[in-house]
Design an enzyme around this catalytic site. Structure first.
Site, PDB file in Angstrom:
ATOM      1  N   CYS A 130     -34.639  -7.113 -15.185  1.00 35.46           N
ATOM      2  CA  CYS A 130     -35.028  -8.084 -15.705  1.00 35.46           C
ATOM      3  C   CYS A 130     -36.033  -8.406 -16.565  1.00 35.46           C
ATOM      4  O   CYS A 130     -36.244  -8.732 -17.763  1.00 35.46           O
ATOM      5  CB  CYS A 130     -35.439  -9.382 -14.394  1.00 35.46           C
ATOM      6  SG  CYS A 130     -33.960  -9.385 -13.391  1.00 35.46           S
TER       7      CYS A 130
HETATM    8  N1  LIG Z   1     -31.239  -7.810  -9.947  1.00 37.17           N
HETATM    9  C1  LIG Z   1     -32.004  -8.751  -9.799  1.00 37.17           C
HETATM   10  O1  LIG Z   1     -33.092  -8.691  -9.023  1.00 37.17           O
HETATM   11  C2  LIG Z   1     -31.890  -9.976 -10.473  1.00 37.17           C
HETATM   12  C3  LIG Z   1     -32.811 -11.133 -10.110  1.00 37.17           C
HETATM   13  C4  LIG Z   1     -32.574 -12.236 -11.048  1.00 37.17           C
HETATM   14  C5  LIG Z   1     -31.642 -12.688 -11.953  1.00 37.17           C
HETATM   15  N2  LIG Z   1     -30.829 -11.608 -12.045  1.00 37.17           N
HETATM   16  C6  LIG Z   1     -29.994 -11.724 -13.148  1.00 37.17           C
HETATM   17  O2  LIG Z   1     -28.345 -11.836 -12.528  1.00 37.17           O
HETATM   18  C7  LIG Z   1     -27.455 -11.357 -13.258  1.00 37.17           C
HETATM   19  C8  LIG Z   1     -26.721 -10.116 -12.472  1.00 37.17           C
HETATM   20  O3  LIG Z   1     -27.612  -9.168 -12.469  1.00 37.17           O
HETATM   21  P1  LIG Z   1     -27.439  -7.918 -11.236  1.00 37.17           P
HETATM   22  O4  LIG Z   1     -28.447  -7.382 -10.835  1.00 37.17           O
HETATM   23  O5  LIG Z   1     -26.458  -8.652 -10.059  1.00 37.17           O
HETATM   24  O6  LIG Z   1     -26.181  -7.382 -11.831  1.00 37.17           O
HETATM   25  P2  LIG Z   1     -25.350  -5.858 -11.253  1.00 37.17           P
HETATM   26  O7  LIG Z   1     -25.174  -5.160 -12.240  1.00 37.17           O
HETATM   27  O8  LIG Z   1     -25.941  -5.374  -9.936  1.00 37.17           O
HETATM   28  O9  LIG Z   1     -23.804  -6.813 -10.913  1.00 37.17           O
HETATM   29  C9  LIG Z   1     -23.124  -7.376 -11.847  1.00 37.17           C
HETATM   30  C10 LIG Z   1     -21.649  -7.127 -11.257  1.00 37.17           C
HETATM   31  O10 LIG Z   1     -20.819  -7.911 -12.277  1.00 37.17           O
HETATM   32  C11 LIG Z   1     -19.530  -7.038 -12.358  1.00 37.17           C
HETATM   33  N3  LIG Z   1     -19.033  -7.623 -13.424  1.00 37.17           N
HETATM   34  C12 LIG Z   1     -19.297  -7.137 -14.882  1.00 37.17           C
HETATM   35  N4  LIG Z   1     -18.454  -7.466 -15.742  1.00 37.17           N
HETATM   36  C13 LIG Z   1     -17.755  -8.298 -15.052  1.00 37.17           C
HETATM   37  C14 LIG Z   1     -16.670  -9.378 -15.069  1.00 37.17           C
HETATM   38  N5  LIG Z   1     -16.331  -9.638 -16.426  1.00 37.17           N
HETATM   39  N6  LIG Z   1     -16.020 -10.128 -14.225  1.00 37.17           N
HETATM   40  C15 LIG Z   1     -16.505  -9.963 -12.883  1.00 37.17           C
HETATM   41  N7  LIG Z   1     -17.331  -9.100 -12.747  1.00 37.17           N
HETATM   42  C16 LIG Z   1     -17.977  -8.583 -13.707  1.00 37.17           C
HETATM   43  C17 LIG Z   1     -20.345  -5.822 -12.365  1.00 37.17           C
HETATM   44  O11 LIG Z   1     -19.014  -4.942 -11.859  1.00 37.17           O
HETATM   45  C18 LIG Z   1     -21.015  -5.811 -11.107  1.00 37.17           C
HETATM   46  O12 LIG Z   1     -20.633  -5.669  -9.847  1.00 37.17           O
HETATM   47  C19 LIG Z   1     -27.925 -10.938 -14.738  1.00 37.17           C
HETATM   48  O13 LIG Z   1     -28.215 -11.853 -15.600  1.00 37.17           O
HETATM   49  C20 LIG Z   1     -29.589 -10.688 -14.144  1.00 37.17           C
HETATM   50  O14 LIG Z   1     -30.437 -10.655 -15.348  1.00 37.17           O
HETATM   51  C21 LIG Z   1     -30.715 -10.237 -11.472  1.00 37.17           C
END
Ligand SMILES: NC(=O)c1ccc[n+]([C@@H]2O[C@H](COP(=O)([O-])OP(=O)(O)OC[C@H]3O[C@@H](n4cnc5c(N)ncnc54)[C@H](O)[C@@H]3O)[C@@H](O)[C@H]2O)c1
Length: 428
Positions: free
Chosen positions: A260
């Site tokens: 992030c």
């Molecule tokens: N990790 C954090 O602490 C956090 C906190 C706040 C916001 N975010 C935001 O949340 C969002 C997701 O982050 P995350 O950390 O969960 O990511 P992540 O990589 O852990 O998880 C994303 C998931 O999406 C799946 N994916 C990718 N393309 C896809 C598609 N076309 N269809 C279905 N599934 C698909 C991946 O296989 C993966 O399992 C990002 O925008 C991030 O900036 C993350």
């Protein structure tokens, strides 16, 4: 009620479990077959999420994972939690959102709610995502289906951070979209914070992360300046934070990490250009934070120099590969940048991290894939010329480190309060 959550990562998985716990039936959709198999077998792949929590909901038929996007027709709402990285030119890559939109659009039905949670620039939901959904479904947002943005506020590794208790900001494409999104989230989340539009909600999330990035840069700059003056910035922060108003503590480190803070601010920078606006604070914070690994490596060089050694030819151990304490997430971790810089200067580099036993292949640092964490014992620790603490995991025994290692570069104040020999600890 049955909903779908797309993207079962650090954000989507805990959110799925929170809805299931609240009595909402959840269909988890992901493109990664290994994750789907693991979840349906009740196995977690995220350290701070218990397998038992998943197994319980799978068994009760409240949660199921699938790759079959046609099953969108079974649900009343879809929440999208897919990655939003930067591309190699450090520009927003919203292709995961667009691809998700394309996968779900053919299966939309009248009255369904689509919510985006991925962090992104203002207008992603009501322009980019809306176009894809409307083009692929021949339905109209606001008229035939509801559309909203609600940013995730996950705090990985913080045991006191519970999804249900974190207030949730929501912006709708229309007032009716907002009402629908509130009624869905209201089932699982205690406090909802409605705002006037999807764009206001998108901007809120970016503000929160920019706030962190800028304040971390400030404290990193003060670390360098105070260190030159012989003042310990950690002592100063502890004293400053006794002020009961108008101050909030941020801590220095070896550079930004995670999915992030190093990334999201540049989503705004990119979008601001469209409006001929500059984001000088964001750029400056980025510059200072990006310079931190170099500063830390220079400190390691000074520490070695004091032992009549050079980085070239020395053995360096990095303690902590995950980007923050007590998590197993090594995405964008500054530890990799430290390892690269040290290796470029001729050091032999190894790492210790109880939560990352082996380095998985990554796009950014493919050359480290397969490397294993060293074991934690006196003989191993004593064999390094310098140990560099990059992440302060609570489970690491820093007293043993102090006993076993002759020279420690500490970027996290992990050695505070531990007796040390003169010249043994170098704060960086
Ligand atoms: N990790 C954090 O602490 C956090 C906190 C706040 C916001 N975010 C935001 O949340 C969002 C997701 O982050 P995350 O950390 O969960 O990511 P992540 O990589 O852990 O998880 C994303 C998931 O999406 C799946 N994916 C990718 N393309 C896809 C598609 N076309 N269809 C279905 N599934 C698909 C991946 O296989 C993966 O399992 C990002 O925008 C991030 O900036 C993350």
């Amino acid at each position: 009620m049955k909903i779908a959550i797309v993207g079962l990562g650090y954000v989507g998985l805990p959110l799925s479990l929170q809805f299931a716990r609240s009595g909402v039936n959840v269909l988890g959709l992901d493109v990664d077959p290994a994750k789907i198999e693991s979840l349906n077998a009740g196995r977690s792949y995220i350290k701070h999420i218990e397998s038992s929590a998943i197994a319980e909901h799978v068994k009760a038929k409240m949660f199921e994972a699938s790759a079959d996007f046609s099953r969108i027709k079974e649900v009343e709402a879809v929440i999208i939690c897919v990655p939003t990285p930067l591309n190699k030119n450090r520009e927003p890559d919203i292709s995961f959102i667009i691809n998700t939109g394309k996968s779900i659009a053919p299966h939309l039905h009248k009255g369904i709610l689509i919510v985006l949670e991925s962090t992104t620039y203002p207008a992603t939901t009501d322009e980019d995502l809306r176009y894809v959904l409307e083009a692929g479904s021949s339905l109209k947002a606001g008229a035939d289906f509801h559309l909203a943005f609600s940013p995730e506020r996950e705090d990985p590794g913080n045991p006191n951070s519970k999804v249900a208790a974190i207030p949730k900001v929501i912006g709708g494409y229309t007032p009716a979209c907002l009402e629908r999104a509130k009624s869905v989230y209201g089932k699982a989340i205690k406090t909802l914070v409605p705002v006037s539009s999807c764009r206001a909600a998108e901007a809120t999330k970016l503000f929160e992360n920019i706030f962190r990035s800028v304040n971390i840069a400030l404290v990193n700059e003060l670390k360098v300046v105070y260190s030159a003056m012989g003042i310990d910035v950690w002592e100063v922060i502890e004293a400053a934070k006794t002020k009961p108003f108008g101050f909030m503590a941020f801590y220095p480190g070896p550079g930004l990490g995670g999915h992030c803070i190093p990334i999201d601010p540049f989503y705004l920078t990119w979008k601001a250009r469209e409006y001929v606006q500059n984001t000088r604070f964001i750029e400056l914070a980025g510059e200072i934070n990006t310079a931190m690994p170099e500063y830390v490596v220079n400190r390691a060089g000074e520490a070695l120099n004091a032992q009549r050694k050079s980085i070239n030819g020395s053995k360096v151990l990095i303690v902590g590969l995950a980007y923050k304490a007590d998590v197993d997430d090594d995405r964008e971790s500054p530890s990799y940048v430290l390892m690269n810089l040290l290796q470029q200067r001729g050091a032999t580099v190894a790492y210790y991290d109880p939560y990352v036993p082996v380095i998985r292949p990554t796009r950014e640092h493919p050359h480290w894939a397969g490397m294993k964490s060293v074991s934690w014992d006196k003989e191993t620790l004593a064999s390094y010329d310098v140990v560099l603490i990059a992440t302060k995991h609570a489970s690491v025994n820093y007293r043993e480190l102090g006993d076993w290692s002759r020279c420690i570069v500490d970027t996290r104040n992990a050695m505070a309060g531990i007796p040390a020999k003169a010249g043994q600890i170098w704060k960086a």
